[in-house]
Every structure is written in C-alpha cells, then in structure tokens.
Design a protein around this motif. Structure first.
Motif, PDB file in Angstrom:
ATOM      1  N   ASP A  48       0.818  -1.208   0.000  1.00 34.24           N
ATOM      2  CA  ASP A  48       0.000   0.000   0.000  1.00 34.24           C
ATOM      3  C   ASP A  48       0.852   1.258   0.000  1.00 34.24           C
ATOM      4  O   ASP A  48       0.646   2.158  -0.790  1.00 34.24           O
ATOM      5  N   ARG A  49       1.849   1.298   0.910  1.00 32.88           N
ATOM      6  CA  ARG A  49       2.644   2.514   1.041  1.00 32.88           C
ATOM      7  C   ARG A  49       3.959   2.195   1.746  1.00 32.88           C
ATOM      8  O   ARG A  49       4.011   1.328   2.602  1.00 32.88           O
ATOM      9  N   VAL A  50       5.009   2.931   1.387  1.00 37.06           N
ATOM     10  CA  VAL A  50       6.302   2.833   2.064  1.00 37.06           C
ATOM     11  C   VAL A  50       6.733   4.249   2.410  1.00 37.06           C
ATOM     12  O   VAL A  50       6.743   5.128   1.544  1.00 37.06           O
ATOM     13  N   ASP A  51       7.063   4.493   3.682  1.00 32.65           N
ATOM     14  CA  ASP A  51       7.546   5.799   4.139  1.00 32.65           C
ATOM     15  C   ASP A  51       8.878   5.603   4.835  1.00 32.65           C
ATOM     16  O   ASP A  51       8.942   4.946   5.874  1.00 32.65           O
ATOM     17  N   LEU A  52       9.944   6.172   4.255  1.00 37.06           N
ATOM     18  CA  LEU A  52      11.251   6.139   4.905  1.00 37.06           C
ATOM     19  C   LEU A  52      11.412   7.414   5.710  1.00 37.06           C
ATOM     20  O   LEU A  52      11.084   8.497   5.224  1.00 37.06           O
ATOM     21  N   GLY A  64      11.697   2.900   8.675  1.00 40.67           N
ATOM     22  CA  GLY A  64      10.485   3.532   8.176  1.00 40.67           C
ATOM     23  C   GLY A  64       9.276   2.653   8.377  1.00 40.67           C
ATOM     24  O   GLY A  64       9.298   1.701   9.154  1.00 40.67           O
ATOM     25  N   GLU A  65       8.229   3.012   7.663  1.00 40.95           N
ATOM     26  CA  GLU A  65       6.966   2.302   7.773  1.00 40.95           C
ATOM     27  C   GLU A  65       6.598   1.667   6.437  1.00 40.95           C
ATOM     28  O   GLU A  65       6.815   2.263   5.382  1.00 40.95           O
ATOM     29  N   ASN A 125       6.490  -0.950  11.375  1.00 38.22           N
ATOM     30  CA  ASN A 125       7.673  -0.122  11.542  1.00 38.22           C
ATOM     31  C   ASN A 125       8.853  -1.067  11.648  1.00 38.22           C
ATOM     32  O   ASN A 125       8.850  -1.982  12.472  1.00 38.22           O
ATOM     33  N   ASP A 126       9.876  -0.857  10.807  1.00 41.29           N
ATOM     34  CA  ASP A 126      10.994  -1.776  10.808  1.00 41.29           C
ATOM     35  C   ASP A 126      12.149  -1.165  10.034  1.00 41.29           C
ATOM     36  O   ASP A 126      12.019  -0.109   9.396  1.00 41.29           O
ATOM     37  N   GLU A 127      13.285  -1.860  10.081  1.00 42.28           N
ATOM     38  CA  GLU A 127      14.385  -1.516   9.168  1.00 42.28           C
ATOM     39  C   GLU A 127      13.943  -1.953   7.786  1.00 42.28           C
ATOM     40  O   GLU A 127      13.362  -3.023   7.619  1.00 42.28           O
TER      41      GLU A 127
END
Length: 131
Positions: A48-52, A64-65, A125-127
């Motif tokens: 759906d989405r990636v946020d660094l 990030g998420e 939330n992770d590396e």
C-alpha cells in the motif's frame, strides 16, 4: 524487511496458520483477463505505502513504515460477518510483527466479484532494505 519480499513473507505467514487453511490467500491484481466472481473466501494482499524516515535516508540502516493492504472478499452467499472473523484472525496472526496501526473500512458489496469486501491496512515499523 525487504520491500520486494514483504507481501510474500506475509502470505507465507498467513498460509502457515491453520485458521486460513480453507481461505484463498493471493497477491492482489494477478494477471488475468477480466474480473471474476469470488467462489470462496479470499484475502488479496498488496503493498500500500512505504515511508522512509527522512533522518534515516542517508544512513546505511534505513528505518520507516511499510503499509500492506489485505482486502477480504466473502462470497455473497455467505454471512458477511465472516469478514470480521477473518480480520480478527489476521490481526492475531500478524501480531508477531512490529505493527504500528491497523485500519479497516466498513464492509461493502462489490458487484463485479459478487462478494462482500472488507478493506484493511496493516502498517509496520521496521528496518527497510531496498534491492
């Protein structure tokens, strides 16, 4: 988490849970000619989405998420409450991950697939590894 592997990893985790043994687990938007009717309960997963985090972009370890949607399809001939049951068990199954948030919309009817649909999103939330 590797971005390109997250959906496969979640699919494997869900399919390994006995509750989901009679439920079709698939990646969303498979190659197909046209939309089809849902014959059995189905969970369609996709990115759906990636946020660094901006502070982590230049670091060797990026954090990030990652948000993954898990759309739940229930054939119209079944009880629409099955969508809620499946959602609850998805939450149970995925609780081993670092979940930041879970969202679920209200159940709707999709005439193209002749099913009830519950759209959900799980945010972790992770590396994050890219490539």
């Amino acid at each position: 988490m590797k971005i390109e592997k997250i959906v496969d990893e979640l699919m494997e985790k869900i399919m390994g849970d006995n509750y989901f043994s009679d439920i079709r687990i698939m990646k969303a938007y498979p190659c197909s000619v046209a939309p089809s009717r849902v014959g059995k309960e189905t969970i369609a997963l996709g990115l759906d989405r990636v946020d660094l985090a901006s502070s982590a972009v230049d670091d060797s370890d990026r954090a990030g998420e990652i948000s993954v949607f898990a759309d739940i399809f229930i054939p119209l001939k079944a009880e629409n409450s099955r969508a809620s049951d499946i959602f609850t068990n998805l939450c149970r199954c995925l609780c081993v991950y670092n979940i930041l948030s879970v969202s679920a919309q209200r159940i709707t009817v999709d005439t193209n697939s002749a099913s009830y649909v519950l759209k959900t999103v799980f945010t972790f939330n992770d590396e994050i590894e890219v490539g």
